[in-house]
Design an enzyme around this catalytic site. Structure first.
Site, short mmCIF file in Angstrom:
data_model
loop_
_atom_site.label_atom_id
_atom_site.label_comp_id
_atom_site.label_asym_id
_atom_site.label_seq_id
_atom_site.Cartn_x
_atom_site.Cartn_y
_atom_site.Cartn_z
N ASP A 525 3.96 52.55 -48.26
CA ASP A 525 4.88 53.43 -47.20
C ASP A 525 5.30 52.72 -46.35
O ASP A 525 3.63 52.67 -45.67
CB ASP A 525 4.67 54.70 -47.35
CG ASP A 525 5.43 55.68 -46.13
OD1 ASP A 525 6.72 55.71 -46.43
OD2 ASP A 525 4.88 56.12 -45.96
N HIS A 528 4.54 48.28 -42.73
CA HIS A 528 4.49 47.25 -41.46
C HIS A 528 3.76 48.34 -40.20
O HIS A 528 3.63 47.21 -39.21
CB HIS A 528 6.31 47.09 -40.23
CG HIS A 528 6.98 49.04 -40.46
ND1 HIS A 528 7.43 49.52 -41.01
CD2 HIS A 528 6.92 49.39 -38.82
CE1 HIS A 528 7.61 50.65 -40.51
NE2 HIS A 528 7.65 50.50 -39.32
N ASP A 626 16.11 56.80 -47.67
CA ASP A 626 15.55 56.84 -46.30
C ASP A 626 17.20 56.37 -45.40
O ASP A 626 17.31 56.79 -44.32
CB ASP A 626 14.86 56.13 -45.55
CG ASP A 626 13.70 56.01 -45.69
OD1 ASP A 626 13.12 57.31 -46.42
OD2 ASP A 626 12.63 54.98 -46.16
#
Length: 1484
Positions: A525, A528, A626
């Site tokens: 999760d 980045h 999402d």
């Protein structure tokens, strides 16, 4: 290499850092590291952290790999070190030479996933995943009923959001305790444990054939986590991150503004609790600028206390403090206070004292100096004020934009009135204490017991560098309010290693190991923003528990290269890609093509091939949890066609629970509290809390999931996407073994068909091949099941939409197709024309297609005949009982009759050679002609196309468009006689089948046929050469092919006829005269410029190259014939420079005869019984200098007499004028240049000759520019005694002396006829040269050396002169590479000279200059290497010669520009360039 073993080769290049290049490999592959051109000959060591067999992976532990040299030879072309890849994960490698790191990168090895009781493999491209929000599964004892929906829908992997205890916000990703199962899963009678979860995942794996993965959340923890309160050092707080203090103060000020607005205290300033318009937003902006910023004075945290600093400075001046020496380039700057106190910043007083110097020690001078210092501090504080104002402007903009989005924007949540629960904006920091006034709160940030609990929340920053941590010092994200904040989750502060925060690293490691114990994979999760060292450490811990861990992640870096950094370092298996990012069906189709598979009709790749960069494997999802709801952004009708388009991608695919049930809103990870529906086959569409195949598109999902898994398992790895029209996408998946295809035609509905226009006319489609069945046809339809009402307990979808589906039917049964016809497209292309009737928006039809029966048979037969070259073709092959008789014979048997001269015809022959024979090289329209008419011309192009599958190349386009190239290949060979024609007939028979397959497959199979033939021919060629070649490295073998490339027989003889008395001379029947004529192999000087006609053969070029290309490769008979043919042309004691077939020869060079004599010597020494050649008959064309050309056999004499004549004529002296002197034979030569002289100096024994106007050796290129005023003048005259000719002469004299001692050569010396006969023995001649060479050629290190005739001309000592006795003495003193030739052919003395490596660049704008440069670079590189090897035994210069691999000509050029760059004026392949390097390697 074992059968079936896949090997990839990674070529290492000096200083090449590939951290951002992705190399994906599979377990079972072998990875070889080999040295690229820039590392050849260097002592390179490769290191890797891939564990040795039996060892545990430690990413910090590197080991060196040992080199394997399969040939045992000295050159590095085949040397490799290897890894047998058996463990998945990310591994680093680097290499060094001379103890310096020189380059490196990463490799990623994919995991092997297994399911079922039999533990069968689940290929990555077969994955079909569905995401579940764990909190929506309800009590654990009800999970199976809800998860069964995924099983019945055909998914084979379930992704759970975290199963841990949640924080107060109820977000699925805000975890209160990473080690505790969410207590909500427990029932009154049974507490849910991790063991229970493990039993369920194991049952799903074994009984349902489904794997389970879950998220790991490393970036943050819930603000109410118990452990973070006990260990606040694990978060970014105001103690360990004091740089956040100004941002915290601003955050508190904005919170107090929220409280005032919520309490209605700002109405008089134009802001009410309900924000309704831009006026309210502007009023908020005004309050912040006019009330808040002046109140909190953020700039003071970045400024210096002026009075305090000035006083300190004054004290130092008064005390007379000694100034510490400082860098004069350093200027006075503000040093930030690490504690971020108001006016806590300082300046460097040493720099201040060095900058502001009083002119005396008096009080006035000191005061004046302090004033200047004060002024500078005020300026610096002003700069800080301006910088802070800049930050404040951004903070206000971001604040107001957030308020606008949350309360006014149509696409925002529209939170309503401002309250403490719904503040103006989300706070950036925790505040766990009693609320005070802002003035009372500010001191708290300097109290460690309090400020350690003011922790920064996590979030994400639009457009930020993902490789930088936005919470670390140096970032102003919190101050500038650029963070899109998650106000429920505290950002965790790991540092870079476990020692930086021991509790946090240990806690998260336990969490990771627990997850890996029970789940087959993890989703990273917020990947980045996860610190890379943290993720690396955690994933290493996870893989120690579960080696084949499936790792997925979603990256929002905006850069494929930065994506690769994460994939490389973390070993991410699949990157999540979103179909929802597509704005129309065309983009959706492009993503399918982008994320997986290779083009339809791709080439067959060899098992051993270069490792090429890859893109990350994709998990292509029609929707992620999402994403916003596609029904709201597109339409309910689009769910089925878009999911079908996604499922046809050749990669992992996935979806999110709710999509298939047509839930018309986003299922929020934060606010959704209802449970998913359970599976009930009997439920009605309107039944709340239950679903089945009648619900939404579930029935369609099952069909496409099954199909996706079938296509992946059966190697349907080729993909073609066709945008039929604006809304229709056709995706083809093709199996290259069976050539079956599956074609899915989807009519998307990005626009709602109820409110948007869709044309009733659907374009006709042409599907190549024969449609075997309709795998699936499905339409989204409406039904009467009542309107959608959002259920309060269960997540429910639209009840009034479902899918009408039919599977595995024939075309005639289809309700979507109006009619299907069969048509022919081209000579052998059968297509079925499909006319649609009810391909309405939301419809899908999928065809299973085979090749036309004739084409299928042809492919099967082709594959059967190709098995002799590779077992790869066994799959899909068919026996051929009716094939042409020639195909019943293995190709290797047919090829075994070919000679090396035949192979020249088969493999090479440039345009000029072919034109001489009446043909030419194949010209590809809209591109360029091939370099060779033979197979190498084709293979050079395909070698570039094949690895990239560049099917759009004009070469492939030509093959698809017609049979011209195919016919050219076979017909060209058939037109020739003998064994070449047999090869042509075999190819023609194979091409009969090739022409009957679909055109899109022809490039692939044409390549497969030619690769098989080509590799067989190469093996055959090497078997006919010496053991040195047969057992040599790849580099040696490829160099040896220069012998075939340069040595051939054309339509017209290039050599003069040999004596009829000779045995074993090849003959043929002249096609025109029908008379018998000799057909000896001749050696071309270079391709393409010196390959045909009178310009093919040159004396000097031939005999420099002959040893390497013919003697080293054991082409002894052909070498003999060339030596004797040139012997027959002897005239004036010289052999020709330009042979001109003997009758058009030019005798204008002094060195060719000495190269010829050196070759005779080499022949005698290398060839068994080689001295027999001395007795061979030479048929003299010119028995005397002035005789006309004589027919072969008219004047024969043994070779030893010809040799003696050459020596005799030189000792006597040679002087003549070239025949036909003038512009007809040389338009640039001055008249004096046509006068040729040569002789032997009676005192030194040196060969001398020439004049300053002619070109007697290779390095005397004639000037030809009027503008430069050099026309008729050699670029660098070398008259006198040229060093290499003296060396060659010494070698010959010494050799003849030794032969005469053994009575093999009947002459003891030569006779001078000047003032009476005088005999000079070879012994005397040899001793004269030996006595004078060093004395006259070596430039002594001693300036007082008496032997130096012209000491004033010496500009470098310790070198050998280029010549001796030149008419212009300065020419003698040039350091030039010719001396190395003398060193090699005669071991005179260990060289004292400094070896200088020079790089000569050939400027493209001037052909004349290029010629001048080239003629200063003879075959010296090879001789230089030979000499250098004798001195130092290394090959560090070989990287200059790697055009061999990258050039389409597969040779070494005459010359290159700097650093081996291409030179357009060079011969692309030069005989002696190849030969001398081959000699170097042979001499090793």
């Amino acid at each position: 290499m074992p059968h079936g073993k896949q090997t990839r080769v990674l070529l290492l290049s000096d200083m090449e850092k590939l951290d951002k290049t992705l190399f994906r490999l599979e377990q079972g592959f072998e990875l070889q590291f080999r040295l690229g051109p820039t590392l050849q000959g260097k002592n390179v060591t490769v290191y890797t952290n891939y564990p040795a067999s039996g060892e545990v992976f430690n990413r910090h532990k590197f080991r060196s790999l040992s080199w394997h040299n399969p040939t045992g030879r000295e050159d590095d072309s085949d040397k490799f070190c290897k890894l047998d890849l058996q463990v998945s994960g990310s591994y680093q490698y680097y290499f060094s030479h001379e103890n310096e790191k020189s380059g490196g990168g990463y490799i990623v090895v994919d995991p092997i996933l297994r399911v079922g009781l039999n533990n069968h493999v689940l290929p990555l491209d077969c994955v079909t995943l569905q995401t579940f929000l764990a909190k929506c599964l309800g009590p654990f004892n009800e999970w199976e009923d809800r998860l069964r929906v995924a099983k019945e829908s055909g998914y084979n992997m379930v992704h759970f959001t975290p199963l841990q205890k949640l924080g107060l916000s109820r977000s699925c990703y805000s975890l209160a305790d990473q080690l505790e199962v969410n207590p909500e899963f427990s029932s009154p009678n049974k507490k849910c444990s991790w063991s229970d979860v493990g039993k369920l995942t194991e049952k799903m794996k074994n009984e349902w054939n489904m794997l389970c993965i879950t998220d790991v959340v490393y970036n943050h923890t819930a603000a109410n986590s118990g452990w973070i309160k006990e260990h606040p050092e694990c978060a970014y707080n105001l103690v360990n991150s004091p740089h956040l203090r100004p941002a915290w103060l601003l955050d508190r000020a904005l919170w107090h503004l929220t409280c005032e607005v919520a309490g209605g205290k700002c109405k008089d300033k134009g802001v009410s609790p309900l924000i309704e318009n831009d006026h309210h937003l502007n009023s908020i902006r005004k309050i912040i600028w006019e009330d808040i910023f002046p109140k909190i004075k953020l700039w003071e945290f970045f400024q210096v206390d002026i009075n305090k600093a000035v006083q300190q400075f004054k004290n130092l001046l008064t005390q007379g403090s000694k100034k510490t020496k400082t860098d004069p380039k350093q200027h006075l700057v503000i040093i930030q206070d690490p504690e971020y106190k108001r006016f806590g910043c300082t300046v460097d007083m040493n720099i201040a004292l060095a900058t502001f110097i009083p002119h005396s020690n008096g009080p006035a001078a000191i005061e004046e100096c302090c004033n200047w210092f004060r002024k500078r501090i005020e300026e610096l504080n002003g700069e800080q004020f301006r910088q802070t104002t800049y930050h404040q402007e951004q903070a206000v903009n971001c604040f107001v934009e957030s308020v606008n989005y949350e309360r006014l924007a149509d696409h925002g949540p529209k939170l309503g009135a401002v309250t403490r629960k719904y503040p103006l904006v989300t706070s950036y920091f925790t505040y766990p204490f009693k609320e005070l006034t802002l003035e009372e709160e500010e001191p708290l940030m300097h109290q460690p017991d309090k400020s350690c609990h003011f922790m920064a929340f996590n979030g994400w920053v639009m457009g930020d560098d993902p490789l930088k941590n936005f919470a670390e010092p140096g970032s102003n994200v919190y101050l500038r309010r650029e963070l899109i904040c998650w106000g429920d989750s505290v950002k965790l502060r790991y540092g870079t290693k476990p020692e930086d925060c021991p509790y946090l690293w240990a806690h998260m490691k336990k969490y990771t190991e627990l997850t890996a114990k029970y789940f087959s994979g993890v989703r990273l999760d917020n990947c980045h923003s996860t610190p890379l060292p943290v993720a690396e450490e955690m994933l290493a811990a996870a893989r120690s528990v579960r080696p084949n861990l499936y790792v997925i992640a979603e990256l929002f870096t905006g850069s494929e290269y930065i994506d690769n950094v994460f994939v490389n370092r973390l070993g991410i298996t699949s990157l999540i890609r979103e179909a929802m990012s597509a704005y129309n069906s065309h983009e959706e189709g492009r993503l399918v093509y982008r994320f997986g598979g290779e083009p339809v009709g791709s080439f067959v790749q060899p098992r051993l091939r270069p490792l090429i960069p890859a893109i990350a494997h994709a998990l292509f999802m029609d929707i992620t949890h999402d994403n916003e709801c596609p029904i709201q952004h597109r339409s309910a009708y689009d769910a089925l066609p878009s999911s079908t388009v996604v499922s046809m991608a050749c990669c992992a695919t996935g979806s999110t629970r709710g999509y298939d049930e047509l839930v018309p809103h986003q299922i929020s990870v934060v606010s959704e509290e209802r449970f998913y529906a359970k599976w009930n086959p009997e439920a009605s569409p309107a039944t709340p809390g239950e679903v089945n195949f009648k619900s939404g598109i579930i029935a369609g999902r099952l069909a496409i999931n099954r199909l996706h898994q079938e296509l992946g398992a059966k190697s349907f790895i080729q993909v073609f996407v066709d945008q039929v029209d604006e809304d229709i996408v056709a995706v083809t998946r093709h199996c290259p073994n069976t050539h079956q295809s599956v074609v899915a035609v989807s009519r998307t509905a990005f626009r709602n068909p109820k409110t948007s226009f869709y044309s009733q006319e659907v374009p006709q489609m042409c599907i190549p091949g024969k449609i075997e069945e309709v795998v699936l046809e499905a339409r989204t339809i409406e039904r009467d099941a009542g309107p959608y009402i959002k259920d309060e307990r269960s997540i429910n979808g639209l009840p009034d939409y479902t899918v009408e589906i039919r599977e595995h039917i024939q075309l005639k049964e289809s309700r979507i197709i109006k009619q299907a016809g069969i048509a022919t497209k081209g000579p052998n292309e059968f297509v079925q024309e499909i006319e649609f009737e009810k391909l309405t928006p939301g419809s899908v039809i999928i065809f299973r297609v085979s090749l036309d029966p004739k084409a299928q048979d042809a492919v099967g037969v082709l594959r059967n005949h190709l098995i002799q070259f590779s077992p790869h073709f066994k799959s899909g092959s068919l026996p051929d009982d009716n094939s042409e008789p020639i195909l019943k014979t293995p190709f290797s048997t047919i090829a075994s009759k070919l000679t090396l001269a035949d192979l020249n015809q088969l493999l090479y022959r440039c345009e000029a050679e072919e034109q001489e024979d009446g043909g030419g090289c194949y010209n590809i329209p809209n591109w360029t002609p091939l370099k060779y008419a033979g197979l190498q011309g084709l293979m050079s192009v395909m070698a570039d196309i094949r690895p990239k599958n560049d099917l759009g190349h004009p070469f492939c386009g030509n093959l698809r468009s017609g049979d011209w190239m195919i016919d050219y290949v076979s017909d060209r060979l058939i037109s020739r006689s003998g064994a070449c024609a047999e090869v042509g007939k075999w190819l023609k028979a194979m091409f009969i089948y090739l022409k009957t397959i679909p055109r899109y497959l022809i490039p692939c199979y044409f390549d497969a046929i030619l690769v098989g033939v080509y590799t067989t021919l190469l093996d055959l060629a090497w078997k006919q050469m010496s053991s040195f070649v047969q057992d040599g490295s790849t580099f040696v073998k490829h160099l040896s092919l220069g012998s075939i490339q340069m040595c051939g027989v054309g339509k017209y003889p290039s050599l003069p006829p040999l004596s009829p008395a000779l045995q074993d001379v090849p003959y043929r029947l002249n096609e025109i005269t029908k008379e018998r004529e000799q057909c000896c192999v001749s050696l071309a000087a270079g391709l393409p410029h010196f390959s045909s006609g009178i310009f093919r053969c040159w004396g000097r070029d031939t005999f420099i190259a002959l040893r390497g290309l013919m003697l080293v490769t054991v082409r002894y008979l052909e070498a003999r014939n060339i030596i004797l043919a040139f012997a027959g042309t002897l005239r004036h004691g010289l052999i020709p420079n330009l042979l001109g077939q003997g009758t058009h020869a030019r005798y204008n060079c002094r060195d060719a005869v000495w190269w010829w004599l050196q070759c005779v010597q080499d022949y005698c020494k290398i060839v068994p019984n080689g001295t027999d050649i001395l007795k061979s008959a030479v048929s003299r064309i010119y028995p005397t200098d002035d005789s006309p050309p004589q027919p072969a056999g008219t004047w024969d004499q043994p070779l030893y007499e010809v040799i003696q004549e050459a020596m005799q004529r030189h000792i006597q002296g040679i002087e003549f004028r070239e025949r036909n002197a003038g512009s007809l034979i040389d338009r640039n030569m001055r008249d004096e240049g046509f006068n040729v002289t040569a002789g032997i100096d009676s005192e030194t024994g040196f060969v001398f000759g020439g004049n300053r106007f002619n070109c007697g050796t290779w390095m005397d290129k004639m000037g030809e520019s009027d503008r430069a005023r050099n026309k008729g003048f050699p670029a660098t005259p070398r008259d006198g005694s040229a060093v290499e000719i003296v060396g060659l002469c010494k070698s010959t004299v010494h050799w003849l002396l030794e032969l005469s001692k053994k009575n093999i050569f009947p002459y003891r010396g030569v006779t001078v006829k000047r003032h009476g006969k005088q005999t000079i023995t070879y012994d005397e001649w040899n001793r004269k040269i030996k006595a004078h060479f060093e004395k006259l050629f070596f430039v002594s290190e001693n300036p007082a050396d008496r032997d130096e005739k012209h000491p004033t001309l010496v500009h470098k000592r310790g070198i050998y002169k280029d010549s001796y006795g030149a008419s212009s003495p300065w020419c003698d003193y040039q350091l030039r590479p010719n001396f190395t030739i003398a060193m090699v052919v005669v071991s005179l003395k260990t060289l004292h000279a400094q070896l200088l490596r020079s790089e000569i660049s050939c400027p493209g704008e001037c052909r004349q200059i290029a010629n001048l440069i080239f003629h200063q670079v003879p075959p010296v590189p090879g001789y230089f290497l030979s000499f250098y090897l004798k001195q130092s035994d290394i090959l560090s210069y070989l990287f200059y010669f790697f055009p061999l691999n990258r050039s389409s000509w597969k040779g070494l050029p005459e010359l290159t520009n700097e650093n081996g760059q291409y030179c357009p004026f060079s011969c692309e392949s030069q005989a002696w360039s190849i030969a001398v390097i081959l000699e170097v390697l042979y001499d090793l």
